[in-house]
Design an enzyme around this catalytic site. Structure first.
Site, PDB file in Angstrom:
ATOM      1  N   ASP A 137       0.191  12.681  -9.637  1.00 10.78           N
ATOM      2  CA  ASP A 137      -0.070  11.770  -8.241  1.00 10.78           C
ATOM      3  C   ASP A 137      -0.727  12.642  -6.854  1.00 10.78           C
ATOM      4  OD1 ASP A 137       1.414   9.685  -8.860  1.00 10.78           O
ATOM      5  OD2 ASP A 137       3.020  10.123  -8.302  1.00 10.78           O
TER       6      ASP A 137
ATOM      7  N   LYS B  13      -1.264   7.050  -6.161  1.00 13.60           N
ATOM      8  CA  LYS B  13      -1.118   5.520  -5.412  1.00 13.60           C
ATOM      9  C   LYS B  13      -0.623   5.864  -3.936  1.00 13.60           C
ATOM     10  CE  LYS B  13       0.930   2.377  -7.259  1.00 13.60           C
ATOM     11  NZ  LYS B  13      -0.018   1.180  -7.666  1.00 13.60           N
TER      12      LYS B  13
ATOM     13  N   MET C 141       8.585   7.131   3.043  1.00 15.08           N
ATOM     14  CA  MET C 141       7.564   6.164   3.467  1.00 15.08           C
ATOM     15  C   MET C 141       7.893   5.193   4.307  1.00 15.08           C
ATOM     16  SD  MET C 141       6.863   5.061  -0.682  1.00 15.08           S
ATOM     17  CE  MET C 141       8.452   5.130  -1.079  1.00 15.08           C
TER      18      MET C 141
HETATM   19  N1  SAH Z   1       9.382  11.141  -5.846  1.00 14.57           N
HETATM   20  C1  SAH Z   1       9.399  11.487  -4.638  1.00 14.57           C
HETATM   21  C2  SAH Z   1       8.926  10.441  -3.407  1.00 14.57           C
HETATM   22  C3  SAH Z   1       7.756   9.600  -3.588  1.00 14.57           C
HETATM   23  S1  SAH Z   1       7.568   8.502  -2.460  1.00 14.57           S
HETATM   24  C4  SAH Z   1      10.305  12.513  -4.253  1.00 14.57           C
HETATM   25  O1  SAH Z   1      11.363  12.519  -4.893  1.00 14.57           O
HETATM   26  O2  SAH Z   1      10.046  13.170  -3.333  1.00 14.57           O
HETATM   27  C5  SAH Z   1       6.562   9.214  -1.564  1.00 14.57           C
HETATM   28  C6  SAH Z   1       7.097   9.506  -0.006  1.00 14.57           C
HETATM   29  O3  SAH Z   1       7.833  10.943  -0.316  1.00 14.57           O
HETATM   30  C7  SAH Z   1       6.181  10.046   1.104  1.00 14.57           C
HETATM   31  O4  SAH Z   1       5.842   8.800   1.643  1.00 14.57           O
HETATM   32  C8  SAH Z   1       7.115  10.839   1.957  1.00 14.57           C
HETATM   33  O5  SAH Z   1       8.122  10.014   2.642  1.00 14.57           O
HETATM   34  C9  SAH Z   1       8.142  11.448   0.945  1.00 14.57           C
HETATM   35  N2  SAH Z   1       7.631  12.866   0.521  1.00 14.57           N
HETATM   36  C10 SAH Z   1       7.079  13.392  -0.384  1.00 14.57           C
HETATM   37  N3  SAH Z   1       6.569  14.600  -0.451  1.00 14.57           N
HETATM   38  C11 SAH Z   1       7.063  15.022   0.825  1.00 14.57           C
HETATM   39  C12 SAH Z   1       6.584  16.168   1.746  1.00 14.57           C
HETATM   40  N4  SAH Z   1       6.267  17.187   1.268  1.00 14.57           N
HETATM   41  N5  SAH Z   1       7.086  16.068   2.901  1.00 14.57           N
HETATM   42  C13 SAH Z   1       7.612  15.039   3.501  1.00 14.57           C
HETATM   43  N6  SAH Z   1       7.770  13.765   2.776  1.00 14.57           N
HETATM   44  C14 SAH Z   1       7.303  13.811   1.522  1.00 14.57           C
END
Ligand code: SAH
Length: 266
Positions: free
Chosen positions: A51, A73, A187
């Site tokens: 991703d 995505k 998100m």
């Molecule tokens: N599977 C991921 C989440 C995917 S959805 C997890 O478990 O973390 C994508 C969202 O994750 C982003 O829009 C944001 O809200 C969050 N996100 C992922 N990485 C991040 C980071 N380094 N800092 C802040 N938010 C993050």
């Protein structure tokens, strides 16, 4: 001591059988938050489909002759359709490749890993799961915000802010707010005004602590500490902050205390 070799560790790392898909989480950014299983997978996979949120430093850990493909995505930007990604995973596995599907954070937390797993099941493709460190817990922890303390909360809500604007979703936000427990949102930035309005409608105090952690655990990390009544103005004051985790509730208010002696990882 610096980390030398996986082989030197006493753990048993299974072979990556050709024809399998490993659905793995890469953690929130900082490569040191990878699990050992994810590192093992990176070093042995033939094909890595990752991703956009997976940190570049993590992608340097792959086998030099492996194929690396971006299938990210990201909201609003043209990107591969989920059905196409599913099909690619299936085709590669049937082609007898060792396929690593690498996602940000944990693959089964708002990452569509669950949907991909179901597609693999339908196609009869064997898969394994490598959990990852999810941004909504680790990003907050490293910013000085615990998920729970006994004094503040006995539950924590992880919510996606992605589809927050229709009326059914607003009713959901109101019900979540009425639990009185901290709400950690993924998100959520683009729908923040609507979500905050729902929280205020639900009777949440405008003084409720809020924190937004942007690019958590990376070199670009920024943290905004504010209150529910000010968060919309504050969040859109500066540059767009993405990716970001938003937490609303008492745990966000503990940060200033933690930071008195909490030492940051360099
Ligand atoms: N599977 C991921 C989440 C995917 S959805 C997890 O478990 O973390 C994508 C969202 O994750 C982003 O829009 C944001 O809200 C969050 N996100 C992922 N990485 C991040 C980071 N380094 N800092 C802040 N938010 C993050």
């Amino acid at each position: 001591m610096p980390f030398q070799s996986l082989d030197a560790a006493v753990f048993d790392f299974p072979e990556f059988p050709p024809g399998e898909v490993w659905l793995a989480g890469a953690g929130p950014g900082d490569p040191r938050l990878l699990t050992l299983l994810a590192l093992h997978a990176l070093r042995t996979a033939d094909v890595i489909i990752h991703d956009a949120l997976v940190d570049e430093r993590i992608l340097t850990l792959i086998r030099p002759d492996a194929t690396l493909t971006l299938a990210g995505k990201r909201g609003g930007q043209p990107s591969a359709k989920q059905g196409d990604i599913n099909q690619r995973l299936i085709d590669l596995a049937r082609d007898n490749k060792r396929v690593l599907r690498l996602k940000g954070g944990d693959p089964f937390v708002f990452g569509r890993g669950g949907e991909e797993a179901l597609a693999l099941v339908d196609a009869g493709v064997p898969f394994r799961v490598i959990p990852g460190v999810t941004a909504g817990l680790s990003g907050l922890a490293l910013a000085g915000i615990p998920a729970t303390t006994r004094d503040t909360n006995h539950a924590v809500i992880l919510a996606s802010g992605h589809r927050a604007v229709d009326s059914g979703a607003i009713a959901d936000w109101i019900r979540l707010a009425q639990t009185g427990q901290p709400i950690v949102m993924y998100m959520a930035i683009s729908n923040l005004p609507g979500i905050v309005a729902a929280f205020l409608d639900a009777g949440m105090a405008s003084e409720t602590p809020v924190a937004i952690v942007c690019s958590a655990t990376t070199r670009d990390e920024r943290v905004l500490e504010t209150r529910l009544g000010d968060v919309v103005k504050d969040a859109f004051d500066g540059e767009i902050c993405a990716p970001a985790i938003v937490v609303v509730g008492a745990t966000a208010g503990l940060r200033s205390q933690f930071l008195k002696t909490m030492v940051r990882w360099q």
